[in-house]
Design a protein around this motif. Structure first.
Motif, PDB file in Angstrom:
ATOM      1  N   ARG A 106      38.906  40.581  43.491  1.00 53.08           N
ATOM      2  CA  ARG A 106      40.301  39.786  43.000  1.00 53.08           C
ATOM      3  C   ARG A 106      41.179  39.020  44.007  1.00 53.08           C
ATOM      4  NH1 ARG A 106      42.026  38.902  37.891  1.00 53.08           N
ATOM      5  NH2 ARG A 106      44.383  38.688  37.737  1.00 53.08           N
ATOM      6  N   PRO A 107      40.920  38.059  44.854  1.00 51.64           N
ATOM      7  CA  PRO A 107      41.590  37.389  45.797  1.00 51.64           C
ATOM      8  C   PRO A 107      43.161  37.444  45.405  1.00 51.64           C
ATOM      9  CG  PRO A 107      39.649  36.349  45.367  1.00 51.64           C
ATOM     10  CD  PRO A 107      39.792  37.144  44.280  1.00 51.64           C
ATOM     11  N   ARG A 108      44.063  37.610  46.465  1.00 55.00           N
ATOM     12  CA  ARG A 108      45.421  37.456  46.132  1.00 55.00           C
ATOM     13  C   ARG A 108      45.684  36.296  47.221  1.00 55.00           C
ATOM     14  NH1 ARG A 108      49.198  41.532  47.383  1.00 55.00           N
ATOM     15  NH2 ARG A 108      50.031  40.863  45.532  1.00 55.00           N
ATOM     16  N   VAL A 136      41.958  35.801  40.027  1.00 59.13           N
ATOM     17  CA  VAL A 136      42.702  35.638  41.232  1.00 59.13           C
ATOM     18  C   VAL A 136      44.253  36.149  40.741  1.00 59.13           C
ATOM     19  CG1 VAL A 136      41.174  33.926  42.296  1.00 59.13           C
ATOM     20  CG2 VAL A 136      43.453  33.411  41.142  1.00 59.13           C
ATOM     21  N   GLU A 137      44.631  36.559  41.985  1.00 59.14           N
ATOM     22  CA  GLU A 137      46.283  36.641  41.776  1.00 59.14           C
ATOM     23  C   GLU A 137      47.034  35.361  42.406  1.00 59.14           C
ATOM     24  OE1 GLU A 137      49.750  39.947  42.432  1.00 59.14           O
ATOM     25  OE2 GLU A 137      47.590  40.433  42.490  1.00 59.14           O
ATOM     26  N   ILE A 138      48.010  34.870  41.783  1.00 58.37           N
ATOM     27  CA  ILE A 138      48.410  33.664  42.380  1.00 58.37           C
ATOM     28  C   ILE A 138      50.251  34.026  42.501  1.00 58.37           C
ATOM     29  CG2 ILE A 138      49.295  31.205  42.866  1.00 58.37           C
ATOM     30  CD1 ILE A 138      46.997  30.527  41.018  1.00 58.37           C
ATOM     31  N   ARG A 190      51.882  30.204  33.347  1.00 57.55           N
ATOM     32  CA  ARG A 190      51.523  31.585  33.255  1.00 57.55           C
ATOM     33  C   ARG A 190      50.831  32.036  34.226  1.00 57.55           C
ATOM     34  NH1 ARG A 190      51.045  30.367  27.615  1.00 57.55           N
ATOM     35  NH2 ARG A 190      48.945  30.414  27.925  1.00 57.55           N
ATOM     36  N   ALA A 191      49.967  31.394  34.922  1.00 54.81           N
ATOM     37  CA  ALA A 191      49.013  32.060  35.792  1.00 54.81           C
ATOM     38  C   ALA A 191      49.755  32.357  37.220  1.00 54.81           C
ATOM     39  CB  ALA A 191      47.952  31.102  36.062  1.00 54.81           C
ATOM     40  N   ILE A 192      51.019  31.682  37.332  1.00 50.24           N
ATOM     41  CA  ILE A 192      51.663  31.894  38.573  1.00 50.24           C
ATOM     42  C   ILE A 192      52.857  33.177  38.552  1.00 50.24           C
ATOM     43  CG2 ILE A 192      52.805  30.860  40.475  1.00 50.24           C
ATOM     44  CD1 ILE A 192      51.349  28.415  39.684  1.00 50.24           C
TER      45      ILE A 192
END
Ligand SMILES: C[S@@+](CC[C@H](N)C(=O)[O-])C[C@H]1O[C@@H](n2cnc3c(N)ncnc32)[C@H](O)[C@@H]1O
Length: 276
Positions: A106-108, A136-138, A190-192
């Motif tokens: 789960r790349p950051r 992923v995590e942004i 919301r994804a950020i």
């Protein structure tokens, strides 16, 4: 009514040191009037009729920290737009993020001076188009409170689409464009994970933990070389093994020196942390 407060060489010297200490911007003696104009505008707004009094307020008054934030908003250059230097972001997604997801990770990813958000929103669109957004995590950050609140609201001006190239076809799925504004879809917003981070502050940077992709574009140019070196060292320290750092296409780390390896892929330059 006074429209501009005088700035003596001594007051310029203490203010330029204060600004360098807080945000890393470097003003030469030749920039005295330029800095004086920016300080005057803010000092007058805050009710001061002397820049020295304003300086004492910023340094020593309990209300100084909040006023410093407002001054920073007036000093930073928030120039940014959607799809800027797009090839770098596409490469990061296709060659670094996608393979890590495929391998079960789960790349950051960190957009480290994101201004009003066009950069992380562009990245989020590229990821969403590949079905990777929820894998992923942004993190997106800036020092400017004003820029961050615009980013979080996701309502930007028409100039946010001023790229020379026409927007990619997928843009219309994520951006609602009218003549006077561009509204970013709630899914992208919301994804950020939005944060306020000063790149000079090593502990704030370290608090993010290890990152696979760090995007820090078009901000190092505002720093003096020693400050830029310090920032690059902090960012490099945050990279995971094999992680990459992207800087602006007109910026280079050669002049500053870095332990990261410079690589070129299809015309895109990136800096990579060694694998163990
Ligand atoms: C020119 S914009 C670049 C935005 C985006 N990265 C791009 O390339 O389009 C530079 C941003 O750096 C931010 N900045 C300046 N000094 C900073 C610091 N010390 N820490 C964090 N952000 C900073 C500014 O607030 C501004 O939003």
């Amino acid at each position: 009514m006074t429209s501009r407060l005088p700035i003596s060489p001594q007051v310029f010297a203490i203010f330029s040191a204060l600004v360098a200490e807080k945000i890393g911007f470097h003003y030469d003696a030749a920039d005295r009037e330029l800095l004086g104009d920016k300080l005057s505008a803010r000092a007058l707004d805050a009710g001061f009729d002397s820049l020295l009094d304003y300086y004492y307020f910023l340094r020593y008054d309990p209300g100084g920290a909040a006023e410093m934030d407002a001054l920073i908003d007036g000093l930073v250059v928030g120039e940014t737009y959607f799809f800027r230097e797009l090839a770098q972001l596409e490469l990061a997604v296709s060659e670094f993020v996608a393979p890590r997801v495929a391998a079960g990770g789960r790349p950051r990813i960190w957009s480290a001076a994101c201004s009003s958000g066009e950069e992380p929103f562009t990245l989020a669109m590229l990821l969403a188009e590949r079905g990777l957004l929820d894998k992923v995590e942004i993190i997106a950050s800036d020092i400017s409170v004003r820029a961050l609140s615009r980013a979080q609201a996701g309502v930007l001006g028409p100039r946010s689409l001023r790229s020379n190239a026409p927007p990619p076809p997928f843009a219309e799925r994520w951006l609602q464009v009218t003549p006077d504004r561009v509204v970013v879809s709630a899914e992208l917003r919301r994804a950020i994970d939005w944060r306020r981070i000063n790149l000079l502050d090593a502990s704030q940077v370290a608090s993010l933990g290890q990152l696979d992709v760090v995007i820090c574009r078009n901000v190092l140019i505002y720093f003096h070389d020693n400050t830029a070196r310090w920032v690059v060292k902090n960012l490099s320290g945050a990279l995971s093994a094999g992680g990459i750092l992207l800087v602006g296409v007109s910026e280079s780390l050669f002049r500053l020196g870095t332990a990261l390896a410079c690589e070129e892929r299809g015309g895109v330059f990136l800096y990579r942390n060694a694998e163990p």
